[in-house]
Enzyme design. Structure first.
Site, mmCIF file in Angstrom:
data_model
loop_
_atom_site.group_PDB
_atom_site.id
_atom_site.type_symbol
_atom_site.label_atom_id
_atom_site.label_comp_id
_atom_site.label_asym_id
_atom_site.label_seq_id
_atom_site.Cartn_x
_atom_site.Cartn_y
_atom_site.Cartn_z
ATOM 1 N N SER A 162 -91.434 -26.143 -45.507
ATOM 2 C CA SER A 162 -90.926 -25.125 -45.726
ATOM 3 C C SER A 162 -91.591 -23.898 -47.184
ATOM 4 O O SER A 162 -91.255 -22.432 -46.514
ATOM 5 C CB SER A 162 -89.653 -24.572 -45.377
ATOM 6 O OG SER A 162 -88.381 -24.858 -46.325
ATOM 7 N N LYS B 88 -85.859 -22.165 -52.280
ATOM 8 C CA LYS B 88 -86.580 -21.056 -51.460
ATOM 9 C C LYS B 88 -87.400 -20.285 -52.300
ATOM 10 O O LYS B 88 -87.143 -19.897 -53.435
ATOM 11 C CB LYS B 88 -85.342 -20.198 -50.744
ATOM 12 C CG LYS B 88 -84.616 -21.077 -49.927
ATOM 13 C CD LYS B 88 -85.666 -21.008 -48.483
ATOM 14 C CE LYS B 88 -84.604 -21.683 -47.278
ATOM 15 N NZ LYS B 88 -85.783 -21.538 -45.966
#
Lengths: 432, 143
Positions: free
Chosen positions: B64, B101
């Site tokens: 991701s 993230k």
């Protein structure tokens, strides 16, 4: 404040310890353990030596054998882990390094607790306590409580109070608590709760009408010395607020030995730090020799003042020694590994070395007459390299090379990854 | 001339590089003029890790964060002492897992962004609702 000015600046002691240390170290890298009952087992997965509050709530006692707990573990959702000494040792060193930034006067008391010399107004001490607690939690990842008081014994008591009373939010400055409340606490706790009072002595104390900590604090120190010992008298005096148990700058234990000081004038050059390292290297060698011990790992560190928020620098290196040694030349040379990290012009307020993985030196000296040290060294390096690459137990000399079947090799069936010391076992972070 | 190789340097328990320390000349022949200029080989620890006490290394699992140059199997150097700000690549605790993230803090909104269109962003009411484990400072990308 009604106290004379002199009193206000008397040095105080901060006692810092990690809550449920082993379990907290595991949680730092495996947050899914948070809020669940966790226990850590002793050597050979024998019995529970650390219990998270959730595990305590299940009624699991300190030292309960694993074979008794195991049958109900599943139904409880209990997570049991083998002792991950590599992880706990590293986290402990990090906590101590961080605490050292708050005071030059640090005594590492055990793997998870330390005393620090601190000074200042009550408001300053309360703020300092909170800062220490927040920094260890955020920067290292484990929760601590802090007790600050005029003596070590009271600092320990204050810490215990902070742990058990959520109102303190983990930090208790003894003298900031109203006297009446302190008295109430001391009346409510039996003498056994105080640091340094052994179980076998409580009965004798009780016979003299001394039941609570308050009773002991009110006792006549001379009578206590005559009936018990100087040690017990010191405890009484410490409870009364007179410091009697001095700070020990270095402590020999099975784990580590630290030499650290702050400088009157900051050192600003690598040459200056080199001198300090040489002094500590020799001090460490002398101390090891005195206790007939050798070290396997040396950590050298320096740091700028905690009170100087600009140009902060905390260089540190960890040097595995080629063999266990108490040789001042080897130790000093190893400590010099710090020098390339020293930036000229930065104001270093403290520096030190720590030797760890200590072992008795007697083991090999009788044979050394017949050894070729270079030969020995090469084999040691080879073994180390192989072990590093293929894991402990993959190669060894003589009996050390036998992989299985010997009952003295430690059993650690429920071992978590050695997150911070083994490259193949790093914590996983999900990108998903 | 021969040199004695000093002990191997490791940091924070995790060895990144081996370094040659203070070569000690053994009296034999003319001393090397290079001797005075030797200050040790490049030590990656010294350049990649600012605060060894609060720095950990984690391994990336998943895709991701590809857009930020962070791939599956890479190692991230994470400093827990840094305060996360808008744009920091952070390791956050999500559902009991360490998760990487990009942190976005905009007017009244906190977003944990993925750097790959195939993965959704996560919106959080406030920064205080988040447990930020640490701030990534370097990615050791496998090429």
């Amino acid at each position: 404040m009604s106290k004379p000015a002199l009193m206000r600046h008397m040095p105080q002691i901060a006692h810092v310890d990690v809550n449920c240390f082993y379990a907290s170290a595991e949680r730092a890298f495996n947050p899914s353990l948070e809020g669940k009952p966790v226990i850590v087992l002793s050597n050979n997965d024998g019995c529970a030596v650390t219990r998270s509050p959730e595990a305590k709530a299940l009624g699991i006692g300190m030292g309960d054998p694993w074979f008794k707990i195991a049958p109900r573990a599943k139904e409880w959702g209990l997570i049991a882990l083998s002792s991950n000494y590599e992880l706990y040792g590293d986290i402990s060193s990090r906590v101590m390094e961080l605490l050292g930034r708050y005071s030059a006067w640090l005594e590492v008391y055990s793997i998870d607790e330390a005393f620090l010399g601190v000074k200042g107004e009550p408001t300053h001490l309360r703020t300092l306590g909170r800062e220490i607690k927040d920094a260890v939690r955020a920067h290292i990842g484990v929760p601590v409580c802090v007790g600050i008081a005029p003596t070590k014994t009271l600092a320990k008591l204050a810490n215990k109070w902070a742990k058990n009373n959520p109102g303190f939010a983990g930090v208790c400055h003894w003298e900031s608590v109203p006297t009446a409340e302190r008295q109430r606490l001391m009346r409510s706790l039996p003498v056994i709760e105080i640091w340094g009072v052994a179980t076998r002595l409580t009965r004798r104390l009780n016979a003299l009408g001394i039941h609570s900590i308050h009773d002991l604090a009110a006792a006549n120190p001379v009578m206590i010395r005559d009936r018990f010992s100087v040690v017990m008298m010191r405890t009484v005096l410490e409870l009364q607020g007179s410091p009697c148990i001095p700070m020990e700058e270095e402590r020999i234990g099975k784990e580590k030995l630290i030499f650290s000081r702050s400088f009157a004038t900051p050192i600003t050059t690598a040459a200056g730090v080199r001198q300090v390292m040489s002094v500590y290297g020799q001090q460490a060698a002398a101390r090891l020799a005195k206790h007939d011990q050798q070290a396997k790992v040396l950590t050298a560190f320096a740091g700028t003042s905690h009170f100087n928020p600009h140009d902060t620098s905390y260089p540190a290196v960890c040097v595995p020694l080629p063999m266990p040694t108490a040789d001042p030349v080897l130790l000093t040379r190893a400590a010099h590994a710090l020098l390339p990290r020293i930036v000229d012009g930065i104001r270093y307020a403290r520096a030190g070395i720590m030797v760890t993985d200590l072992r008795p030196s007697g083991n090999q000296s009788p044979l050394s007459l017949f050894e070729n040290p270079h030969e020995e060294r090469h084999i040691g390096t080879l073994l180390e390299n192989v072990t590093k690459r293929y894991g402990r137990g993959s190669i060894g000399l003589g009996h050390g090379g036998i992989r299985q079947g010997l009952n003295w090799t430690m059993k650690r069936d429920m071992l978590s990854p050695r997150y911070t010391t083994h490259w193949d076992e790093l914590p996983l972070a999900k990108a998903g | 001339m021969s040199v004695v190789v000093g002990p191997r340097v490791i940091d924070a328990g995790v060895s990144l590089v081996s370094a040659l320390l203070s070569p000690v000349p053994v009296a034999a022949g003319f001393p090397s003029p290079a001797q005075d200029y030797f200050d040790g080989r490049i030590d990656l620890n010294a350049h990649l890790i600012k605060d060894v006490t609060s720095t950990y290394v984690v391994r990336v699992s998943g895709e991701s964060m590809e857009g930020a140059g962070i791939s599956d199997g890479d190692e991230l150097i994470v400093n827990r002492a840094l305060r996360p700000t808008d744009g920091s690549v952070v390791v956050a605790v999500l559902d009991g897992e360490l998760t990487i993230k990009r942190l976005r803090i905009t007017a009244g909104k906190v977003i944990l962004q993925s750097e790959n269109p195939r993965y959704p962003d996560i919106e959080v009411p406030a920064l205080s609702d988040l447990t930020i484990w640490g701030v990534a400072t370097r990615c050791l990308h496998h090429v």
